[in-house]
Design a protein around this motif. Structure first.
Motif, PDB file in Angstrom:
ATOM      1  N   MET A  11       0.840  -1.189   0.000  1.00 11.77           N
ATOM      2  CA  MET A  11       0.000   0.000   0.000  1.00 11.77           C
ATOM      3  C   MET A  11       0.880   1.245   0.000  1.00 11.77           C
ATOM      4  SD  MET A  11      -3.099  -1.270   0.061  1.00 11.77           S
ATOM      5  CE  MET A  11      -4.226  -0.013   0.657  1.00 11.77           C
ATOM      6  N   THR A  12       0.464   2.240  -0.752  1.00 15.49           N
ATOM      7  CA  THR A  12       1.166   3.522  -0.798  1.00 15.49           C
ATOM      8  C   THR A  12       0.155   4.641  -0.551  1.00 15.49           C
ATOM      9  OG1 THR A  12       0.876   3.660  -3.196  1.00 15.49           O
ATOM     10  CG2 THR A  12       2.936   2.718  -2.400  1.00 15.49           C
ATOM     11  N   PRO A  13       0.608   5.785  -0.041  1.00 10.76           N
ATOM     12  CA  PRO A  13      -0.329   6.885   0.197  1.00 10.76           C
ATOM     13  C   PRO A  13      -0.913   7.416  -1.113  1.00 10.76           C
ATOM     14  CG  PRO A  13       1.706   7.213   1.418  1.00 10.76           C
ATOM     15  CD  PRO A  13       1.959   6.090   0.468  1.00 10.76           C
ATOM     16  N   THR A  14      -2.195   7.675  -1.101  1.00  8.78           N
ATOM     17  CA  THR A  14      -2.869   8.268  -2.253  1.00  8.78           C
ATOM     18  C   THR A  14      -2.596   9.765  -2.299  1.00  8.78           C
ATOM     19  OG1 THR A  14      -4.663   6.644  -2.168  1.00  8.78           O
ATOM     20  CG2 THR A  14      -5.109   8.696  -3.331  1.00  8.78           C
ATOM     21  N   MET A  15      -2.314  10.271  -3.482  1.00  8.52           N
ATOM     22  CA  MET A  15      -2.300  11.713  -3.708  1.00  8.52           C
ATOM     23  C   MET A  15      -3.017  11.959  -5.028  1.00  8.52           C
ATOM     24  SD  MET A  15       0.755  14.553  -3.740  1.00  8.52           S
ATOM     25  CE  MET A  15       0.346  16.306  -3.686  1.00  8.52           C
ATOM     26  N   ILE A  16      -4.094  12.702  -4.958  1.00  7.66           N
ATOM     27  CA  ILE A  16      -4.931  12.951  -6.130  1.00  7.66           C
ATOM     28  C   ILE A  16      -4.446  14.209  -6.839  1.00  7.66           C
ATOM     29  CG2 ILE A  16      -7.272  13.392  -6.954  1.00  7.66           C
ATOM     30  CD1 ILE A  16      -8.276  12.051  -4.342  1.00  7.66           C
ATOM     31  N   GLY A  17      -4.211  14.093  -8.121  1.00  9.00           N
ATOM     32  CA  GLY A  17      -3.869  15.249  -8.933  1.00  9.00           C
ATOM     33  C   GLY A  17      -5.026  15.587  -9.851  1.00  9.00           C
ATOM     34  N   VAL A  18      -5.423  16.829  -9.872  1.00  8.71           N
ATOM     35  CA  VAL A  18      -6.512  17.282 -10.734  1.00  8.71           C
ATOM     36  C   VAL A  18      -5.953  18.298 -11.722  1.00  8.71           C
ATOM     37  CG1 VAL A  18      -8.743  18.448 -10.862  1.00  8.71           C
ATOM     38  CG2 VAL A  18      -8.252  16.898  -8.955  1.00  8.71           C
ATOM     39  N   ILE A  19      -6.155  18.043 -13.005  1.00  7.22           N
ATOM     40  CA  ILE A  19      -5.795  19.008 -14.036  1.00  7.22           C
ATOM     41  C   ILE A  19      -7.085  19.674 -14.483  1.00  7.22           C
ATOM     42  CG2 ILE A  19      -4.743  19.378 -16.284  1.00  7.22           C
ATOM     43  CD1 ILE A  19      -3.086  16.861 -15.859  1.00  7.22           C
ATOM     44  N   GLY A  20      -7.210  20.959 -14.179  1.00  2.84           N
ATOM     45  CA  GLY A  20      -8.444  21.681 -14.477  1.00  2.84           C
ATOM     46  C   GLY A  20      -8.405  22.279 -15.868  1.00  2.84           C
ATOM     47  N   GLY A  21      -9.482  22.102 -16.597  1.00  2.00           N
ATOM     48  CA  GLY A  21      -9.574  22.631 -17.943  1.00  2.00           C
ATOM     49  C   GLY A  21     -10.217  24.003 -17.983  1.00  2.00           C
ATOM     50  N   SER A  22     -10.673  24.384 -19.165  1.00  2.00           N
ATOM     51  CA  SER A  22     -11.274  25.699 -19.361  1.00  2.00           C
ATOM     52  C   SER A  22     -12.406  25.926 -18.370  1.00  2.00           C
ATOM     53  CB  SER A  22     -11.816  25.824 -20.785  1.00  2.00           C
ATOM     54  OG  SER A  22     -10.769  25.698 -21.730  1.00  2.00           O
ATOM     55  N   GLY A  23     -12.337  27.031 -17.648  1.00  6.55           N
ATOM     56  CA  GLY A  23     -13.367  27.377 -16.678  1.00  6.55           C
ATOM     57  C   GLY A  23     -13.068  26.934 -15.264  1.00  6.55           C
ATOM     58  N   LEU A  24     -12.063  26.061 -15.082  1.00 10.45           N
ATOM     59  CA  LEU A  24     -11.736  25.549 -13.750  1.00 10.45           C
ATOM     60  C   LEU A  24     -10.280  25.905 -13.458  1.00 10.45           C
ATOM     61  CD1 LEU A  24     -12.808  23.948 -11.324  1.00 10.45           C
ATOM     62  CD2 LEU A  24     -11.979  21.864 -12.421  1.00 10.45           C
ATOM     63  N   TYR A  25     -10.072  26.961 -12.674  1.00  9.64           N
ATOM     64  CA  TYR A  25      -8.739  27.494 -12.439  1.00  9.64           C
ATOM     65  C   TYR A  25      -8.335  27.478 -10.974  1.00  9.64           C
ATOM     66  CZ  TYR A  25      -9.974  29.343 -17.043  1.00  9.64           C
ATOM     67  OH  TYR A  25     -10.401  29.465 -18.348  1.00  9.64           O
ATOM     68  N   ASP A  26      -9.205  26.971 -10.089  1.00 13.87           N
ATOM     69  CA  ASP A  26      -8.903  26.978  -8.663  1.00 13.87           C
ATOM     70  C   ASP A  26      -9.784  25.927  -7.989  1.00 13.87           C
ATOM     71  OD1 ASP A  26      -8.055  27.583  -6.126  1.00 13.87           O
ATOM     72  OD2 ASP A  26      -8.548  29.710  -6.213  1.00 13.87           O
ATOM     73  N   LEU A  27      -9.369  25.488  -6.816  1.00 13.38           N
ATOM     74  CA  LEU A  27     -10.179  24.590  -5.989  1.00 13.38           C
ATOM     75  C   LEU A  27     -10.290  25.207  -4.605  1.00 13.38           C
ATOM     76  CD1 LEU A  27      -9.233  20.837  -6.609  1.00 13.38           C
ATOM     77  CD2 LEU A  27     -11.321  22.038  -7.243  1.00 13.38           C
ATOM     78  N   ASP A  28     -11.443  25.789  -4.308  1.00 17.56           N
ATOM     79  CA  ASP A  28     -11.592  26.472  -3.022  1.00 17.56           C
ATOM     80  C   ASP A  28     -11.963  25.523  -1.892  1.00 17.56           C
ATOM     81  OD1 ASP A  28     -14.161  25.880  -3.795  1.00 17.56           O
ATOM     82  OD2 ASP A  28     -14.803  27.969  -4.026  1.00 17.56           O
ATOM     83  N   THR A  29     -12.118  24.226  -2.210  1.00 18.81           N
ATOM     84  CA  THR A  29     -12.512  23.261  -1.178  1.00 18.81           C
ATOM     85  C   THR A  29     -11.315  22.682  -0.427  1.00 18.81           C
ATOM     86  OG1 THR A  29     -12.560  21.593  -2.928  1.00 18.81           O
ATOM     87  CG2 THR A  29     -14.663  22.592  -2.308  1.00 18.81           C
ATOM     88  N   LEU A  30     -10.095  22.934  -0.883  1.00 18.66           N
ATOM     89  CA  LEU A  30      -8.918  22.376  -0.222  1.00 18.66           C
ATOM     90  C   LEU A  30      -8.649  23.082   1.101  1.00 18.66           C
ATOM     91  CD1 LEU A  30      -6.318  21.895  -3.121  1.00 18.66           C
ATOM     92  CD2 LEU A  30      -7.982  20.269  -2.221  1.00 18.66           C
ATOM     93  N   THR A  31      -8.149  22.340   2.064  1.00 17.33           N
ATOM     94  CA  THR A  31      -7.683  22.918   3.320  1.00 17.33           C
ATOM     95  C   THR A  31      -6.157  22.961   3.297  1.00 17.33           C
ATOM     96  OG1 THR A  31      -7.700  20.744   4.402  1.00 17.33           O
ATOM     97  CG2 THR A  31      -9.681  22.090   4.597  1.00 17.33           C
ATOM     98  N   ASP A  32      -5.582  23.876   4.101  1.00 13.16           N
ATOM     99  CA  ASP A  32      -4.119  24.055   4.147  1.00 13.16           C
ATOM    100  C   ASP A  32      -3.556  24.274   2.745  1.00 13.16           C
ATOM    101  OD1 ASP A  32      -4.187  23.534   6.935  1.00 13.16           O
ATOM    102  OD2 ASP A  32      -4.134  21.384   6.528  1.00 13.16           O
ATOM    103  N   LYS A  33      -4.290  25.025   1.940  1.00 22.52           N
ATOM    104  CA  LYS A  33      -3.867  25.132   0.541  1.00 22.52           C
ATOM    105  C   LYS A  33      -2.820  26.218   0.353  1.00 22.52           C
ATOM    106  CE  LYS A  33      -7.645  28.165  -1.050  1.00 22.52           C
ATOM    107  NZ  LYS A  33      -8.709  28.306  -2.077  1.00 22.52           N
ATOM    108  N   ARG A  34      -1.937  25.951  -0.608  1.00 23.01           N
ATOM    109  CA  ARG A  34      -0.915  26.920  -0.971  1.00 23.01           C
ATOM    110  C   ARG A  34      -0.502  26.663  -2.419  1.00 23.01           C
ATOM    111  NH1 ARG A  34       4.435  24.571  -0.164  1.00 23.01           N
ATOM    112  NH2 ARG A  34       5.299  26.669  -0.010  1.00 23.01           N
ATOM    113  N   TRP A  35      -0.191  27.736  -3.124  1.00 19.23           N
ATOM    114  CA  TRP A  35       0.312  27.618  -4.488  1.00 19.23           C
ATOM    115  C   TRP A  35       1.810  27.343  -4.426  1.00 19.23           C
ATOM    116  CZ3 TRP A  35      -2.669  27.189  -8.695  1.00 19.23           C
ATOM    117  CH2 TRP A  35      -4.000  27.615  -8.601  1.00 19.23           C
ATOM    118  N   THR A  36       2.230  26.253  -5.073  1.00 19.73           N
ATOM    119  CA  THR A  36       3.608  25.783  -4.999  1.00 19.73           C
ATOM    120  C   THR A  36       4.266  25.857  -6.375  1.00 19.73           C
ATOM    121  OG1 THR A  36       3.014  24.249  -3.213  1.00 19.73           O
ATOM    122  CG2 THR A  36       5.079  23.827  -4.383  1.00 19.73           C
TER     123      THR A  36
END
Length: 290
Positions: free
Chosen positions: A1-26
């Protein structure tokens, strides 16, 4: 088993995810140049997540200039295990209406102006693309969409065109009637191919915005109509994404479909003939087998 990390690539119209906690642009550096933008990292229901706006905030990249290799490398470098690609598309089917989502399972690649592989002279590799998306991840997206009350269709063929112009009527009819494509877009290729080379599970969610130009009652594609539908689709996409951590879990077993072992038998160049400079660039995407 390995830790899950979900990556989301947002297309046209989706430029941010306001539902994340502890969020930061890296800011992530890659050997393939900078990705489309900084990557938004954080957690959602205890599961790490990374969000990358494909076109950059402010929509600065055209489909042809998106740095696809840098995007996939950056996600892999951050530890992403599962990539959800979200993109706008046109529909070739009456039953796939604007506002509907489609879980894509096949592609026809008609792009020609993009770098399509991490590999090349000095380290040649051939991965299988017979089944270009991960069924496990696609099933999770289907469940999440249904739970969010989204009209979603299981399976479809995505025609990837170069763009940035929309199809001619003749092209639209050919793709629909002769080639059997279900939707058309400009960004899932070479993204899906690169994700496979990077041994990442990849699922594609196509958000229908229009009927392309084949439909006799809708005529030419109008960007104003697309933008109106995009707004509603982006809200649906956020609702879907919010349900993924519970479905995928905090830990994952090896992919039952072998996505995370795609390079096991793919490398063709003899070890003593491999280019050290190229190998250095492959440290993230192919480090497991090199």
């Amino acid at each position: 088993m390995t830790p899950t990390m979900i990556g989301v690539i947002g297309g046209s119209g989706l430029y941010d995810l306001d539902t994340l906690t502890d969020k930061r642009w890296t800011k992530v550096s890659t050997p393939w140049g900078p990705p489309s933008d900084e990557i938004l990292t954080g957690t959602l229901d205890g599961v790490p997540m990374a969000f990358l706006p494909r076109h950059g905030r402010g929509h600065v990249h055209s489909p042809s200039t998106v740095p696809y290799r840098a995007n996939i490398d950056a996600l892999k470098r951050l530890g992403v295990t599962d990539v959800i690609s979200i993109s706008a598309c046109g529909s070739f089917r009456e039953t796939l209406a604007p506002g509907d989502f489609v879980v894509i399972d096949q592609f026809i690649d008609r792009t020609f102006a993009r770098d399509k592989s991490f590999f090349g002279t000095g380290c040649v590799a051939h991965v299988s693309m017979a089944h270009p998306t991960c069924p496990r991840l696609g099933a999770a997206c289907l469940d999440a969409a249904q739970d969010a009350g989204i009209t979603v269709h299981d399976g479809g063929t995505y025609l990837a065109m170069e763009g940035p112009q929309f199809s001619t009527l003749a092209e639209s009819r050919m793709y629909r009637d002769s080639w059997g494509a279900d939707v058309i877009g400009m960004t899932n290729m070479p993204e899906a191919k690169l994700a496979r080379e990077a041994e990442l599970c990849y699922a594609s969610l196509a958000m229908v915005t229009d009927y392309d130009s084949w439909h006799p009652d809708h005529g030419a594609v109008e960007i104003s109509d697309i933008i109106r539908v995009l707004t509603g689709n982006a809200d649906k996409a956020r609702a879907l994404i919010a349900r993924l951590p519970a479905l995928l879990g905090a830990d994952r077993a090896p992919c039952p479909h072998g996505c995370d072992r795609a390079l096991d038998h793919a490398l063709m160049t003899a070890p003593d003939k491999r280019n050290p400079a190229l190998l250095a660039r492959l440290d993230a995407v192919a480090g497991r087998v090199l």
